[in-house]
Design a protein around this motif. Sequence first.
Motif, PDB file in Angstrom:
ATOM      1  N   LEU A 280      -6.298  10.354  -5.501  1.00  0.00           N
ATOM      2  CA  LEU A 280      -6.187   9.365  -6.570  1.00  0.00           C
ATOM      3  C   LEU A 280      -5.162   8.283  -6.242  1.00  0.00           C
ATOM      4  CD1 LEU A 280      -6.413  11.690  -9.689  1.00  0.00           C
ATOM      5  CD2 LEU A 280      -8.154  10.119  -8.824  1.00  0.00           C
ATOM      6  N   ALA A 281      -4.068   8.677  -5.619  1.00  0.00           N
ATOM      7  CA  ALA A 281      -3.049   7.697  -5.234  1.00  0.00           C
ATOM      8  C   ALA A 281      -3.585   6.736  -4.177  1.00  0.00           C
ATOM      9  CB  ALA A 281      -1.802   8.404  -4.721  1.00  0.00           C
ATOM     10  N   ALA A 282      -4.365   7.248  -3.244  1.00  0.00           N
ATOM     11  CA  ALA A 282      -4.945   6.381  -2.211  1.00  0.00           C
ATOM     12  C   ALA A 282      -5.920   5.395  -2.830  1.00  0.00           C
ATOM     13  CB  ALA A 282      -5.649   7.219  -1.143  1.00  0.00           C
ATOM     14  N   MET A 283      -6.739   5.862  -3.762  1.00  0.00           N
ATOM     15  CA  MET A 283      -7.695   4.959  -4.401  1.00  0.00           C
ATOM     16  C   MET A 283      -6.962   3.885  -5.204  1.00  0.00           C
ATOM     17  SD  MET A 283     -11.067   5.845  -6.632  1.00  0.00           S
ATOM     18  CE  MET A 283     -11.947   6.534  -5.254  1.00  0.00           C
ATOM     19  N   PHE A 284      -5.899   4.252  -5.894  1.00  0.00           N
ATOM     20  CA  PHE A 284      -5.137   3.277  -6.673  1.00  0.00           C
ATOM     21  C   PHE A 284      -4.442   2.270  -5.759  1.00  0.00           C
ATOM     22  CE2 PHE A 284      -1.278   2.108  -9.185  1.00  0.00           C
ATOM     23  CZ  PHE A 284      -1.941   1.387 -10.165  1.00  0.00           C
TER      24      PHE A 284
ATOM     25  N   PHE B 119       0.838  -1.206   0.000  1.00  0.00           N
ATOM     26  CA  PHE B 119       0.000   0.000   0.000  1.00  0.00           C
ATOM     27  C   PHE B 119       0.872   1.255   0.000  1.00  0.00           C
ATOM     28  CE2 PHE B 119      -2.219   3.529   1.856  1.00  0.00           C
ATOM     29  CZ  PHE B 119      -3.442   3.500   1.205  1.00  0.00           C
ATOM     30  N   ASP B 120       1.838   1.321   0.901  1.00  0.00           N
ATOM     31  CA  ASP B 120       2.664   2.527   1.023  1.00  0.00           C
ATOM     32  C   ASP B 120       3.482   2.797  -0.231  1.00  0.00           C
ATOM     33  OD1 ASP B 120       1.641   2.922   3.527  1.00  0.00           O
ATOM     34  OD2 ASP B 120       3.442   2.291   4.609  1.00  0.00           O
ATOM     35  N   SER B 121       4.120   1.763  -0.780  1.00  0.00           N
ATOM     36  CA  SER B 121       4.947   1.991  -1.968  1.00  0.00           C
ATOM     37  C   SER B 121       4.089   2.407  -3.159  1.00  0.00           C
ATOM     38  CB  SER B 121       5.774   0.753  -2.295  1.00  0.00           C
ATOM     39  OG  SER B 121       4.942  -0.352  -2.554  1.00  0.00           O
ATOM     40  N   THR B 122       2.918   1.798  -3.299  1.00  0.00           N
ATOM     41  CA  THR B 122       2.020   2.181  -4.390  1.00  0.00           C
ATOM     42  C   THR B 122       1.521   3.606  -4.190  1.00  0.00           C
ATOM     43  OG1 THR B 122       1.300  -0.110  -4.611  1.00  0.00           O
ATOM     44  CG2 THR B 122      -0.079   1.558  -5.642  1.00  0.00           C
ATOM     45  N   PHE B 123       1.121   3.929  -2.957  1.00  0.00           N
ATOM     46  CA  PHE B 123       0.592   5.264  -2.684  1.00  0.00           C
ATOM     47  C   PHE B 123       1.645   6.347  -2.934  1.00  0.00           C
ATOM     48  CE2 PHE B 123       0.335   8.823   0.259  1.00  0.00           C
ATOM     49  CZ  PHE B 123      -0.834   9.417  -0.189  1.00  0.00           C
ATOM     50  N   PHE B 124       2.824   6.208  -2.328  1.00  0.00           N
ATOM     51  CA  PHE B 124       3.818   7.276  -2.433  1.00  0.00           C
ATOM     52  C   PHE B 124       4.381   7.406  -3.844  1.00  0.00           C
ATOM     53  CE2 PHE B 124       3.993   6.649   2.230  1.00  0.00           C
ATOM     54  CZ  PHE B 124       3.629   7.933   2.582  1.00  0.00           C
TER      55      PHE B 124
ATOM     56  N   HIS C 273       3.617  10.834  -6.048  1.00  0.00           N
ATOM     57  CA  HIS C 273       4.742  11.611  -6.585  1.00  0.00           C
ATOM     58  C   HIS C 273       4.589  11.823  -8.086  1.00  0.00           C
ATOM     59  CE1 HIS C 273       8.787  13.135  -7.044  1.00  0.00           C
ATOM     60  NE2 HIS C 273       8.989  12.233  -7.996  1.00  0.00           N
ATOM     61  N   GLN C 274       4.233  10.765  -8.812  1.00  0.00           N
ATOM     62  CA  GLN C 274       4.064  10.884 -10.261  1.00  0.00           C
ATOM     63  C   GLN C 274       2.907  11.821 -10.614  1.00  0.00           C
ATOM     64  OE1 GLN C 274       6.081   9.692 -12.657  1.00  0.00           O
ATOM     65  NE2 GLN C 274       7.383   9.009 -10.978  1.00  0.00           N
ATOM     66  N   LEU C 275       1.790  11.699  -9.906  1.00  0.00           N
ATOM     67  CA  LEU C 275       0.633  12.551 -10.204  1.00  0.00           C
ATOM     68  C   LEU C 275       0.929  14.023  -9.926  1.00  0.00           C
ATOM     69  CD1 LEU C 275      -2.273  10.367  -8.780  1.00  0.00           C
ATOM     70  CD2 LEU C 275      -1.788  10.844 -11.185  1.00  0.00           C
ATOM     71  N   GLN C 276       1.686  14.278  -8.890  1.00  0.00           N
ATOM     72  CA  GLN C 276       1.955  15.665  -8.530  1.00  0.00           C
ATOM     73  C   GLN C 276       3.053  16.271  -9.394  1.00  0.00           C
ATOM     74  OE1 GLN C 276       2.640  16.113  -4.385  1.00  0.00           O
ATOM     75  NE2 GLN C 276       2.424  18.310  -4.441  1.00  0.00           N
ATOM     76  N   THR C 277       4.139  15.545  -9.628  1.00  0.00           N
ATOM     77  CA  THR C 277       5.269  16.137 -10.360  1.00  0.00           C
ATOM     78  C   THR C 277       5.088  16.065 -11.870  1.00  0.00           C
ATOM     79  OG1 THR C 277       6.498  14.053 -10.245  1.00  0.00           O
ATOM     80  CG2 THR C 277       6.926  15.685  -8.524  1.00  0.00           C
ATOM     81  N   ARG C 278       4.609  14.955 -12.394  1.00  0.00           N
ATOM     82  CA  ARG C 278       4.521  14.795 -13.852  1.00  0.00           C
ATOM     83  C   ARG C 278       3.208  15.285 -14.436  1.00  0.00           C
ATOM     84  NH1 ARG C 278       8.667  10.728 -16.086  1.00  0.00           N
ATOM     85  NH2 ARG C 278      10.035  10.688 -14.292  1.00  0.00           N
ATOM     86  N   MET C 279       2.128  15.151 -13.670  1.00  0.00           N
ATOM     87  CA  MET C 279       0.827  15.550 -14.209  1.00  0.00           C
ATOM     88  C   MET C 279       0.365  16.898 -13.659  1.00  0.00           C
ATOM     89  SD  MET C 279      -1.148  11.925 -14.422  1.00  0.00           S
ATOM     90  CE  MET C 279      -2.439  12.577 -15.454  1.00  0.00           C
TER      91      MET C 279
ATOM     92  N   SER D 175     -10.477  10.769   2.773  1.00  0.00           N
ATOM     93  CA  SER D 175      -9.570  11.014   3.891  1.00  0.00           C
ATOM     94  C   SER D 175      -8.222  11.560   3.403  1.00  0.00           C
ATOM     95  CB  SER D 175      -9.357   9.716   4.664  1.00  0.00           C
ATOM     96  OG  SER D 175      -8.349   9.866   5.632  1.00  0.00           O
ATOM     97  N   TYR D 176      -7.678  10.950   2.369  1.00  0.00           N
ATOM     98  CA  TYR D 176      -6.374  11.390   1.862  1.00  0.00           C
ATOM     99  C   TYR D 176      -6.481  12.713   1.118  1.00  0.00           C
ATOM    100  CZ  TYR D 176      -3.774   7.247   3.248  1.00  0.00           C
ATOM    101  OH  TYR D 176      -3.136   6.276   3.971  1.00  0.00           O
ATOM    102  N   PHE D 177      -7.639  13.015   0.505  1.00  0.00           N
ATOM    103  CA  PHE D 177      -7.825  14.322  -0.121  1.00  0.00           C
ATOM    104  C   PHE D 177      -7.732  15.433   0.918  1.00  0.00           C
ATOM    105  CE2 PHE D 177     -10.504  17.911  -1.325  1.00  0.00           C
ATOM    106  CZ  PHE D 177      -9.919  18.270  -2.534  1.00  0.00           C
TER     107      PHE D 177
END
Length: 191
Positions: free
Chosen positions: A91-95, A66-71, A75-81, A156-158
Motif C-alpha cells: 500500500l505504501a508503494a502504491m501511494f 518517492f522514498d520519503s512518502t514510501f517509508f 511506518h504509519q500503516l504498520q505501527t498505527r494500523m 514487487s513491494y508486497f
Amino acid sequence: APAEFAKVQLGTQQQLQQRPINNKKSTKNPVKRIAILNLITSSIKNGQSKSLFRRMHGAGLRNAIFDSTFFGTEHQLQTRMGLSHGMSFALAAMFAVFIDYPLDVAVKRSMAKPCREVLPYGPIVGTYRFVAHDCKWDLFRVYRGLGCKGMEFSVSYFVTGSVAPWIMRGFVLATAYIASSNTAESSRNIT
C-alpha cells in the motif's frame, strides 16, 4: 540518477556500436561507465552543464519524494494500523507512486531529450508544464498509466515486505549462532 539518465540517453544498440569500448582496465560494466562519462562530456562540450544539473536534480528530487512518502506511509500503516509487513509495503508503494507520478513523468521526459538540447526549466516547472500545458489539468491524462505502474510496484513491494522479516530472522539467528560458537570456542581455549 546518472546511470538512469545515461541509459535513457544511450538507448539503442546502434549508439553503443558507434562508441567502441577501449577501457581494458575495468571489467565492471564498461558500457555504463562509458555512458555516464559520455553523458557528462557531451553536456559540457555542448554548453549544457546547467541542463544536465537540472536533469540530475529532477531525478534526485523524484527519488526523495518517492522514498520519503514510501517509508513514512509504510511506518504509519504498520505501527498505527497494524498491517502486515507485506501489505504495508504494497500500500505504501502504491501511494508513493501516486504522489510522485506527475514529477516522474516530467523527469523522464526531460531525460529523453538529447544532451545537446537546452532544458530551460527545472523539475518543478517541468511538472507544472506537464500538468497544466500538456495535459490541460485533465487528471485522467496526467495519471495515464498509473494503474499499471502502481500494480507493478505494489506486487514487487508486497513480496519484498513479506520476505524481508524472514530473511532478517535468519540473519539474526545465523549471527547469534556464530557469536555463540565463537564464545564457546574462546572459552575452551582459555581453560
